[in-house]
Design an enzyme around this catalytic site. Sequence first.
Site, PDB file in Angstrom:
ATOM      1  N   ARG A   1      -7.116  11.468  -6.314  1.00  0.00           N
ATOM      2  CA  ARG A   1      -8.311  10.770  -5.824  1.00  0.00           C
ATOM      3  C   ARG A   1      -9.517  11.713  -5.781  1.00  0.00           C
ATOM      4  O   ARG A   1     -10.630  11.335  -6.103  1.00  0.00           O
ATOM      5  CB  ARG A   1      -8.001  10.202  -4.430  1.00  0.00           C
ATOM      6  CG  ARG A   1      -9.112   9.480  -3.723  1.00  0.00           C
ATOM      7  CD  ARG A   1      -9.305   8.098  -4.319  1.00  0.00           C
ATOM      8  NE  ARG A   1     -10.315   7.363  -3.588  1.00  0.00           N
ATOM      9  CZ  ARG A   1     -11.630   7.497  -3.786  1.00  0.00           C
ATOM     10  NH1 ARG A   1     -12.069   8.343  -4.686  1.00  0.00           N
ATOM     11  NH2 ARG A   1     -12.486   6.789  -3.093  1.00  0.00           N
TER      12      ARG A   1
ATOM     13  N   ARG B   1      -3.610   6.692   0.390  1.00  0.00           N
ATOM     14  CA  ARG B   1      -4.117   7.940   0.985  1.00  0.00           C
ATOM     15  C   ARG B   1      -3.130   8.703   1.844  1.00  0.00           C
ATOM     16  O   ARG B   1      -3.339   9.879   2.118  1.00  0.00           O
ATOM     17  CB  ARG B   1      -5.381   7.647   1.794  1.00  0.00           C
ATOM     18  CG  ARG B   1      -6.591   7.467   0.901  1.00  0.00           C
ATOM     19  CD  ARG B   1      -7.728   6.856   1.654  1.00  0.00           C
ATOM     20  NE  ARG B   1      -7.391   5.490   2.041  1.00  0.00           N
ATOM     21  CZ  ARG B   1      -8.224   4.644   2.628  1.00  0.00           C
ATOM     22  NH1 ARG B   1      -9.430   5.024   2.931  1.00  0.00           N
ATOM     23  NH2 ARG B   1      -7.840   3.417   2.922  1.00  0.00           N
TER      24      ARG B   1
ATOM     25  N   ARG C   1       0.819  -1.222   0.000  1.00  0.00           N
ATOM     26  CA  ARG C   1       0.000   0.000   0.000  1.00  0.00           C
ATOM     27  C   ARG C   1       0.854   1.273   0.000  1.00  0.00           C
ATOM     28  O   ARG C   1       0.478   2.273   0.607  1.00  0.00           O
ATOM     29  CB  ARG C   1      -0.954   0.038   1.193  1.00  0.00           C
ATOM     30  CG  ARG C   1      -2.110  -0.903   1.102  1.00  0.00           C
ATOM     31  CD  ARG C   1      -3.144  -0.401   0.078  1.00  0.00           C
ATOM     32  NE  ARG C   1      -4.239  -1.333  -0.006  1.00  0.00           N
ATOM     33  CZ  ARG C   1      -5.349  -1.228   0.706  1.00  0.00           C
ATOM     34  NH1 ARG C   1      -5.546  -0.207   1.499  1.00  0.00           N
ATOM     35  NH2 ARG C   1      -6.286  -2.137   0.585  1.00  0.00           N
TER      36      ARG C   1
ATOM     37  N   TYR D   1     -14.739 -11.806   0.667  1.00  0.00           N
ATOM     38  CA  TYR D   1     -15.472 -10.590   0.270  1.00  0.00           C
ATOM     39  C   TYR D   1     -16.634 -10.928  -0.662  1.00  0.00           C
ATOM     40  O   TYR D   1     -17.705 -10.325  -0.585  1.00  0.00           O
ATOM     41  CB  TYR D   1     -14.527  -9.602  -0.428  1.00  0.00           C
ATOM     42  CG  TYR D   1     -13.499  -9.011   0.513  1.00  0.00           C
ATOM     43  CD1 TYR D   1     -13.789  -7.875   1.264  1.00  0.00           C
ATOM     44  CD2 TYR D   1     -12.242  -9.591   0.672  1.00  0.00           C
ATOM     45  CE1 TYR D   1     -12.861  -7.335   2.144  1.00  0.00           C
ATOM     46  CE2 TYR D   1     -11.299  -9.069   1.540  1.00  0.00           C
ATOM     47  CZ  TYR D   1     -11.620  -7.939   2.277  1.00  0.00           C
ATOM     48  OH  TYR D   1     -10.701  -7.416   3.150  1.00  0.00           O
TER      49      TYR D   1
ATOM     50  N   ASP E   1      -6.677  -3.374  -7.388  1.00  0.00           N
ATOM     51  CA  ASP E   1      -7.245  -4.001  -6.194  1.00  0.00           C
ATOM     52  C   ASP E   1      -7.521  -5.478  -6.446  1.00  0.00           C
ATOM     53  O   ASP E   1      -7.839  -5.872  -7.573  1.00  0.00           O
ATOM     54  CB  ASP E   1      -8.536  -3.299  -5.779  1.00  0.00           C
ATOM     55  CG  ASP E   1      -8.875  -3.640  -4.328  1.00  0.00           C
ATOM     56  OD1 ASP E   1      -8.329  -2.983  -3.426  1.00  0.00           O
ATOM     57  OD2 ASP E   1      -9.637  -4.597  -4.113  1.00  0.00           O
TER      58      ASP E   1
HETATM   59  O1  CP3 Z   1      -0.180  -2.183  -2.317  1.00  0.00           O
HETATM   60  C1  CP3 Z   1      -0.482  -1.319  -3.162  1.00  0.00           C
HETATM   61  O2  CP3 Z   1      -0.193  -0.109  -3.017  1.00  0.00           O
HETATM   62  C2  CP3 Z   1      -1.127  -1.749  -4.453  1.00  0.00           C
HETATM   63  C3  CP3 Z   1      -2.530  -1.523  -4.564  1.00  0.00           C
HETATM   64  C4  CP3 Z   1      -3.457  -2.340  -3.685  1.00  0.00           C
HETATM   65  C5  CP3 Z   1      -4.675  -1.820  -3.194  1.00  0.00           C
HETATM   66  N1  CP3 Z   1      -5.341  -2.841  -2.586  1.00  0.00           N
HETATM   67  C6  CP3 Z   1      -5.133  -0.433  -3.346  1.00  0.00           C
HETATM   68  C7  CP3 Z   1      -6.271   0.056  -2.552  1.00  0.00           C
HETATM   69  C8  CP3 Z   1      -3.375  -3.674  -3.306  1.00  0.00           C
HETATM   70  C9  CP3 Z   1      -2.251  -4.690  -3.512  1.00  0.00           C
HETATM   71  C10 CP3 Z   1      -4.580  -3.978  -2.612  1.00  0.00           C
HETATM   72  C11 CP3 Z   1      -4.859  -5.322  -2.099  1.00  0.00           C
HETATM   73  C12 CP3 Z   1      -6.087  -5.537  -1.336  1.00  0.00           C
HETATM   74  N2  CP3 Z   1      -7.314  -4.970  -1.522  1.00  0.00           N
HETATM   75  C13 CP3 Z   1      -6.205  -6.515  -0.317  1.00  0.00           C
HETATM   76  C14 CP3 Z   1      -5.109  -7.456   0.138  1.00  0.00           C
HETATM   77  C15 CP3 Z   1      -4.089  -6.809   0.967  1.00  0.00           C
HETATM   78  C16 CP3 Z   1      -4.624  -6.049   2.151  1.00  0.00           C
HETATM   79  O3  CP3 Z   1      -4.464  -4.833   2.164  1.00  0.00           O
HETATM   80  O4  CP3 Z   1      -5.191  -6.704   3.038  1.00  0.00           O
HETATM   81  C17 CP3 Z   1      -7.528  -6.463   0.148  1.00  0.00           C
HETATM   82  C18 CP3 Z   1      -8.118  -7.294   1.257  1.00  0.00           C
HETATM   83  C19 CP3 Z   1      -8.219  -5.492  -0.636  1.00  0.00           C
HETATM   84  C20 CP3 Z   1      -9.661  -5.134  -0.570  1.00  0.00           C
HETATM   85  C21 CP3 Z   1      -9.836  -3.702  -0.251  1.00  0.00           C
HETATM   86  N3  CP3 Z   1      -9.561  -2.652  -1.102  1.00  0.00           N
HETATM   87  C22 CP3 Z   1     -10.329  -3.162   0.959  1.00  0.00           C
HETATM   88  C23 CP3 Z   1     -10.753  -3.977   2.165  1.00  0.00           C
HETATM   89  C24 CP3 Z   1     -10.356  -1.772   0.806  1.00  0.00           C
HETATM   90  C25 CP3 Z   1     -10.894  -0.772   1.794  1.00  0.00           C
HETATM   91  C26 CP3 Z   1      -9.945  -0.497   2.885  1.00  0.00           C
HETATM   92  C27 CP3 Z   1      -9.101   0.689   2.547  1.00  0.00           C
HETATM   93  O5  CP3 Z   1      -7.906   0.643   2.802  1.00  0.00           O
HETATM   94  O6  CP3 Z   1      -9.686   1.675   2.081  1.00  0.00           O
HETATM   95  C28 CP3 Z   1      -9.830  -1.466  -0.472  1.00  0.00           C
HETATM   96  C29 CP3 Z   1      -9.640  -0.127  -1.050  1.00  0.00           C
HETATM   97  C30 CP3 Z   1      -8.271   0.229  -1.540  1.00  0.00           C
HETATM   98  N4  CP3 Z   1      -7.430  -0.618  -2.222  1.00  0.00           N
HETATM   99  C31 CP3 Z   1      -7.646   1.501  -1.426  1.00  0.00           C
HETATM  100  C32 CP3 Z   1      -6.395   1.390  -2.053  1.00  0.00           C
HETATM  101  C33 CP3 Z   1      -5.374   2.482  -2.234  1.00  0.00           C
HETATM  102  C34 CP3 Z   1      -8.250   2.750  -0.788  1.00  0.00           C
HETATM  103  C35 CP3 Z   1      -9.185   3.378  -1.782  1.00  0.00           C
HETATM  104  C36 CP3 Z   1      -9.378   4.847  -1.586  1.00  0.00           C
HETATM  105  O7  CP3 Z   1      -8.527   5.625  -2.022  1.00  0.00           O
HETATM  106  O8  CP3 Z   1     -10.422   5.213  -1.027  1.00  0.00           O
END
Ligand code: CP3
Length: 360
Positions: free
Chosen positions: A41, A32, A28, A154, A78
Site C-alpha cells: 500500500r 491494513r 476484509r 455512497y 471495492d
Molecule cells: O473483503 C475483502 O477483503 C475484499 C475487498 C473489499 C474491500 N472493500 C477492500 C477495501 C471489499 C469486499 C470491500 C467492500 C466494501 N467497500 C463495502 C461493503 C462491505 C463493508 O465493508 O461494509 C463498502 C461499504 C465499501 C466502501 C469502502 N471502501 C469504504 C467505506 C472504505 C473506507 C473505509 C476503510 O475501511 O478504509 C473503503 C476502502 C477500502 N476497501 C479499503 C479496503 C482494503 C481500505 C483502503 C486502504 O488501504 O486505505
Amino acid sequence: MPETFPKKPILRVLGGECLASPPIWLMRQAGRYLPEYRAIRQCAENFLDLCFDPRLAAEITLQPIRRFGFDAAILFSDILLVAYALGQRLSFETGEGPRLDALAEPADLTRLRHELDQRMLAPIYEAIGLVRTQLPPHVVLLGFCGAPWTVATYMIAGHGTADQMPARLFAYRHPQAFASLMDLLIESSISYLVRQFESGVDAVQIFDTWAGVLPSDEFYRWCIEPSEKIVAGVRRQVPAARIIGFPRGAGTELSRYLAAVAVDAIGLDWMIDLAFARDHVQKLRPVQGNLDPLALLAGGAALDQAVDSILRAFGTGPFIFNLGHGVLPDTPLENVERLIERVRAASRGLTGNSSEGRRT
Ligand code: CP3
C-alpha cells in the site's frame, strides 16, 4: 464451470452440506491489519491504483491465504468501482474513506452512463484470472458486488454517512429518479457479476452493508427486490452461479429476504440473536458469520467465548465461519491465528466445550 475433486469445502456448504469442520474466511481479510498489505500500500499512490493493477490486486488477494490458509480468497477490489465505471468520479482519501461527486438532484443522474464501461473493469477480470492460477485447489475464489441500495448511498451522498440520510431522503423526495438509479445498478451488478464468473470466480457475495437502516416497506423495495433481480439475472446467464447474500442489519426481516431471494447462503451480522438465526435462518439456508469484529480485535477470553457460542449455535448445520463485518485495521495478527486455531480445534473436539449444547 469445471469442478475440482474433492469438492472445495465452501462449495459443499453452499450446496447445503454440513461439514464436521466449518470452512473459514473473513470479510476484509486482505487489508491494513496485514503488514504485507501495508508494505504494498505504501508503494502505491492510492488505493484505486492497487485495485486497477491486476498483478498487485492478485498478490493482495493471495496474502491472507498464504499467511492463514483460509478456505476462501476474496478478490481485492471495492464495491464502488461500479459507480466509477458508470462515470462517477471516485477517489479514496487516506483515513477518510471514499469521495465521489454526489448525486444531489435527479438531474445529476444524467452524468451517469447508461451501462457499465466494461473496459474500465477489465483489470479486475484480469486479476481474477491471475489469482485463479495461484490458488491451492481446495480454496474458493469469491467475487462480489455491492447491493444497489448500499452503492446508491455512497453515490448520492458522495461519501460514507452515519445514517445514509441523503439517499433515504432522495428516495422519498424523488421516487422515480431513485428507482431509475436502482434499475441501472441492478443491471450493472448483473453484468459485473456475470463477467466475474466468466473470469473464474467460484461464487460471489452481494454486500448490502446499509440494508439495516431501511423501514420494512423500503427494505422490500430497495433491498429484497433488487437482490432478487440480481440473483435471477445472473443465473439466467450462469445457471450454476453460487451466490451469498449479506443484507447487514436485516434482523428478523431475514425470513422475508430468504423467502424471496434465491441466494445459496446468507451472511449474518454480529448483532443477530444466535437462537433466532439458528431456528429461523439456518433452517432455510446455509449461514455464514457472525463474529463481532471487535471481539476479534479484543482477543483473549472474549474472543474464545464468542467463537464457542457461534460454533454451538451453527456448528451442526450448514455453516461457514466468518465475521459479522470486516476485519478492523488494528486487529492483532495473533488474534486471527487464535481464532482459526479455535475454530479448527473445536471441530475436532479439542477445546472440550465445543460440543455442549450443540444441536443434534
Ligand atoms: O473483503 C475483502 O477483503 C475484499 C475487498 C473489499 C474491500 N472493500 C477492500 C477495501 C471489499 C469486499 C470491500 C467492500 C466494501 N467497500 C463495502 C461493503 C462491505 C463493508 O465493508 O461494509 C463498502 C461499504 C465499501 C466502501 C469502502 N471502501 C469504504 C467505506 C472504505 C473506507 C473505509 C476503510 O475501511 O478504509 C473503503 C476502502 C477500502 N476497501 C479499503 C479496503 C482494503 C481500505 C483502503 C486502504 O488501504 O486505505
